[in-house]
Design a protein around this motif. Sequence first.
Motif, PDB file in Angstrom:
ATOM      1  N   MET A   1       0.755  -1.273  -0.069  1.00 11.40           N
ATOM      2  CA  MET A   1       0.061   0.104   0.133  1.00 11.40           C
ATOM      3  C   MET A   1       0.791   1.253   0.155  1.00 11.40           C
ATOM      4  O   MET A   1       1.995   1.322   0.781  1.00 11.40           O
ATOM      5  N   LYS A   2       0.564   2.012  -0.832  1.00 12.05           N
ATOM      6  CA  LYS A   2       1.401   3.305  -1.062  1.00 12.05           C
ATOM      7  C   LYS A   2       1.123   4.245   0.326  1.00 12.05           C
ATOM      8  O   LYS A   2      -0.031   4.456   0.814  1.00 12.05           O
ATOM      9  N   PRO A   3       1.903   4.836   0.810  1.00 10.98           N
ATOM     10  CA  PRO A   3       1.791   5.759   2.051  1.00 10.98           C
ATOM     11  C   PRO A   3       0.853   7.280   1.623  1.00 10.98           C
ATOM     12  O   PRO A   3       1.100   7.586   0.566  1.00 10.98           O
ATOM     13  N   LYS A   4       0.152   7.501   2.650  1.00  8.29           N
ATOM     14  CA  LYS A   4      -0.434   8.670   2.328  1.00  8.29           C
ATOM     15  C   LYS A   4       0.268  10.005   2.355  1.00  8.29           C
ATOM     16  O   LYS A   4       1.067  10.125   3.250  1.00  8.29           O
ATOM     17  N   ALA A   5       0.167  10.889   1.458  1.00 10.85           N
ATOM     18  CA  ALA A   5       0.968  11.970   1.259  1.00 10.85           C
ATOM     19  C   ALA A   5      -0.014  13.120   1.956  1.00 10.85           C
ATOM     20  O   ALA A   5      -1.026  13.127   1.771  1.00 10.85           O
ATOM     21  N   VAL A   6       0.811  13.740   2.675  1.00 15.03           N
ATOM     22  CA  VAL A   6       0.172  15.147   3.349  1.00 15.03           C
ATOM     23  C   VAL A   6       0.985  16.297   3.134  1.00 15.03           C
ATOM     24  O   VAL A   6       2.328  16.289   3.439  1.00 15.03           O
ATOM     25  N   LEU A   7       0.362  17.439   2.623  1.00 10.95           N
ATOM     26  CA  LEU A   7       1.116  18.644   2.544  1.00 10.95           C
ATOM     27  C   LEU A   7       0.931  19.571   3.854  1.00 10.95           C
ATOM     28  O   LEU A   7       0.079  19.837   4.130  1.00 10.95           O
ATOM     29  N   LEU A   8       2.302  19.694   4.394  1.00  8.32           N
ATOM     30  CA  LEU A   8       2.353  20.686   5.594  1.00  8.32           C
ATOM     31  C   LEU A   8       2.761  22.062   5.001  1.00  8.32           C
ATOM     32  O   LEU A   8       3.935  22.181   4.664  1.00  8.32           O
ATOM     33  N   VAL A   9       2.079  23.078   5.504  1.00  7.04           N
ATOM     34  CA  VAL A   9       2.366  24.485   4.927  1.00  7.04           C
ATOM     35  C   VAL A   9       2.388  25.103   6.286  1.00  7.04           C
ATOM     36  O   VAL A   9       1.766  25.275   6.935  1.00  7.04           O
ATOM     37  N   VAL A  10       3.650  25.339   6.778  1.00 10.97           N
ATOM     38  CA  VAL A  10       4.004  26.079   7.795  1.00 10.97           C
ATOM     39  C   VAL A  10       3.997  27.643   7.747  1.00 10.97           C
ATOM     40  O   VAL A  10       5.178  28.110   7.164  1.00 10.97           O
ATOM     41  N   ASP A  11       3.312  28.131   8.521  1.00  5.41           N
ATOM     42  CA  ASP A  11       3.133  29.593   8.743  1.00  5.41           C
ATOM     43  C   ASP A  11       3.528  30.460   7.439  1.00  5.41           C
ATOM     44  O   ASP A  11       4.462  31.560   7.812  1.00  5.41           O
ATOM     45  N   VAL A  12       2.898  30.309   6.737  1.00  2.78           N
ATOM     46  CA  VAL A  12       2.911  31.219   5.467  1.00  2.78           C
ATOM     47  C   VAL A  12       1.837  32.452   5.718  1.00  2.78           C
ATOM     48  O   VAL A  12       0.845  32.199   5.209  1.00  2.78           O
ATOM     49  N   ALA A  37      -2.304  19.622  -4.710  1.00  5.92           N
ATOM     50  CA  ALA A  37      -2.750  18.760  -3.542  1.00  5.92           C
ATOM     51  C   ALA A  37      -4.385  18.585  -3.671  1.00  5.92           C
ATOM     52  O   ALA A  37      -4.815  17.583  -3.767  1.00  5.92           O
ATOM     53  N   ASP A  38      -4.924  19.535  -3.872  1.00  2.09           N
ATOM     54  CA  ASP A  38      -6.425  19.737  -3.836  1.00  2.09           C
ATOM     55  C   ASP A  38      -6.682  18.942  -5.586  1.00  2.09           C
ATOM     56  O   ASP A  38      -7.839  18.283  -5.049  1.00  2.09           O
ATOM     57  N   LEU A  39      -6.017  19.071  -6.242  1.00  2.00           N
ATOM     58  CA  LEU A  39      -6.392  18.346  -7.572  1.00  2.00           C
ATOM     59  C   LEU A  39      -6.439  16.973  -7.448  1.00  2.00           C
ATOM     60  O   LEU A  39      -6.890  16.016  -8.021  1.00  2.00           O
ATOM     61  N   LEU A  40      -5.143  16.437  -6.727  1.00  2.00           N
ATOM     62  CA  LEU A  40      -4.736  15.118  -6.657  1.00  2.00           C
ATOM     63  C   LEU A  40      -5.184  14.241  -5.316  1.00  2.00           C
ATOM     64  O   LEU A  40      -4.817  13.087  -5.080  1.00  2.00           O
ATOM     65  N   GLY A  41      -6.079  15.074  -4.610  1.00  2.00           N
ATOM     66  CA  GLY A  41      -6.596  14.271  -3.354  1.00  2.00           C
ATOM     67  C   GLY A  41      -5.503  14.223  -2.329  1.00  2.00           C
ATOM     68  O   GLY A  41      -5.572  13.333  -1.244  1.00  2.00           O
ATOM     69  N   HIS A  66      -9.282  23.118   4.191  1.00  2.00           N
ATOM     70  CA  HIS A  66      -8.068  22.687   4.812  1.00  2.00           C
ATOM     71  C   HIS A  66      -7.888  23.091   6.130  1.00  2.00           C
ATOM     72  O   HIS A  66      -8.625  23.780   6.753  1.00  2.00           O
ATOM     73  N   ARG A  67      -7.323  22.090   6.749  1.00  2.00           N
ATOM     74  CA  ARG A  67      -7.065  22.294   8.391  1.00  2.00           C
ATOM     75  C   ARG A  67      -5.824  23.093   8.836  1.00  2.00           C
ATOM     76  O   ARG A  67      -4.882  23.268   8.182  1.00  2.00           O
ATOM     77  N   VAL A  68      -6.409  24.055   9.491  1.00  2.00           N
ATOM     78  CA  VAL A  68      -5.400  25.222   9.876  1.00  2.00           C
ATOM     79  C   VAL A  68      -5.263  25.009  11.316  1.00  2.00           C
ATOM     80  O   VAL A  68      -6.261  24.906  12.260  1.00  2.00           O
ATOM     81  N   ILE A  69      -4.010  24.869  11.897  1.00  2.00           N
ATOM     82  CA  ILE A  69      -3.738  24.790  13.269  1.00  2.00           C
ATOM     83  C   ILE A  69      -3.038  25.933  13.811  1.00  2.00           C
ATOM     84  O   ILE A  69      -1.927  26.199  13.456  1.00  2.00           O
ATOM     85  N   GLU A  70      -3.869  26.490  14.877  1.00  2.00           N
ATOM     86  CA  GLU A  70      -3.168  27.795  15.275  1.00  2.00           C
ATOM     87  C   GLU A  70      -2.137  27.213  16.454  1.00  2.00           C
ATOM     88  O   GLU A  70      -2.187  26.428  17.103  1.00  2.00           O
ATOM     89  N   LYS A  71      -0.982  27.684  16.498  1.00  2.00           N
ATOM     90  CA  LYS A  71      -0.080  27.462  17.564  1.00  2.00           C
ATOM     91  C   LYS A  71       1.038  28.379  17.959  1.00  2.00           C
ATOM     92  O   LYS A  71       0.774  29.474  17.407  1.00  2.00           O
ATOM     93  N   ASN A 157       5.531  13.387  -8.202  1.00  2.00           N
ATOM     94  CA  ASN A 157       5.360  12.337  -7.246  1.00  2.00           C
ATOM     95  C   ASN A 157       4.130  12.051  -7.133  1.00  2.00           C
ATOM     96  O   ASN A 157       3.658  10.836  -7.196  1.00  2.00           O
ATOM     97  N   TRP A 158       2.981  12.947  -6.565  1.00  2.00           N
ATOM     98  CA  TRP A 158       1.627  12.820  -6.477  1.00  2.00           C
ATOM     99  C   TRP A 158       1.040  12.390  -7.812  1.00  2.00           C
ATOM    100  O   TRP A 158       0.183  11.403  -7.335  1.00  2.00           O
ATOM    101  N   LEU A 159       1.456  12.741  -8.651  1.00  2.00           N
ATOM    102  CA  LEU A 159       0.869  12.295  -9.913  1.00  2.00           C
ATOM    103  C   LEU A 159       0.891  10.861 -10.499  1.00  2.00           C
ATOM    104  O   LEU A 159       0.133  10.019 -10.663  1.00  2.00           O
ATOM    105  N   GLY A 160       2.375  10.566 -10.237  1.00  2.00           N
ATOM    106  CA  GLY A 160       2.567   9.032 -10.528  1.00  2.00           C
ATOM    107  C   GLY A 160       2.869   8.708 -11.942  1.00  2.00           C
ATOM    108  O   GLY A 160       3.503   7.770 -12.211  1.00  2.00           O
ATOM    109  N   THR A 161       1.751   9.333 -12.759  1.00  2.00           N
ATOM    110  CA  THR A 161       2.019   8.779 -14.127  1.00  2.00           C
ATOM    111  C   THR A 161       1.180   9.941 -14.945  1.00  2.00           C
ATOM    112  O   THR A 161       0.679  10.797 -14.418  1.00  2.00           O
ATOM    113  N   CYS A 162       1.705  10.102 -16.323  1.00  2.00           N
ATOM    114  CA  CYS A 162       1.111  11.130 -17.128  1.00  2.00           C
ATOM    115  C   CYS A 162      -0.158  10.679 -17.746  1.00  2.00           C
ATOM    116  O   CYS A 162      -0.921  11.379 -18.290  1.00  2.00           O
TER     117      CYS A 162
END
Length: 175
Positions: A1-12, A37-41, A66-71, A157-162
């Motif tokens: 099973m391919k691992p789940k990809a998660v994009l983490l956007v830090v403090d932009v 990320a949105d396009l590819l799930g 998108h999930r936003v975490i205050e810290k 990488n997220w696409l995997g194939t054309c």
Amino acid sequence: MKPKAVLLVVDVQQKLMPHIDDHATLMRNCSALVRAADLLGVSVVATEQNPRGLGATVDGLLLATHRVIEKDTFDATLNDAFIAALPAPKDSVLFVAGAEAHVCVLLTTLGLLRLGYRVELIADAIGSRNLKNKSIAISRAQQEGARLTTTETTIFNWLGTCQRPEFKEALRLIK
């Protein structure tokens, strides 16, 4: 099973971005990553460091879904809500972008590695006020076990194939 990809956007964040070296490139790459990320799930989790002082995430970067975490900790892994928003370490690869490279991005990356996550640091989608700080952060993250990548490599990488129906739209994000 391919691992789940998660994009983490830090403090932009609104008040921080104008001070980041080559912030236009950082913003262009973060935007391409979020849209891809949105396009590819791929899940998107964002953090905001002290948003009362630094403002919210830059307008237009994130969607309401998108999930936003205050810290208030520089290492987001010290925040229970942040950890709760992530899949289990053995089931995922976290792709990290954002600012500042030598503070919250690096310290969060080190925290994720300590927790057993596989981390891909997107080197052309992180930034600091000072280029030397970014350079040292990239070296340190790599020494500690983060793998370096780029925006374009991440999207392919997220696409995997054309052959995916989203290929042409994803390609437009990076051209």
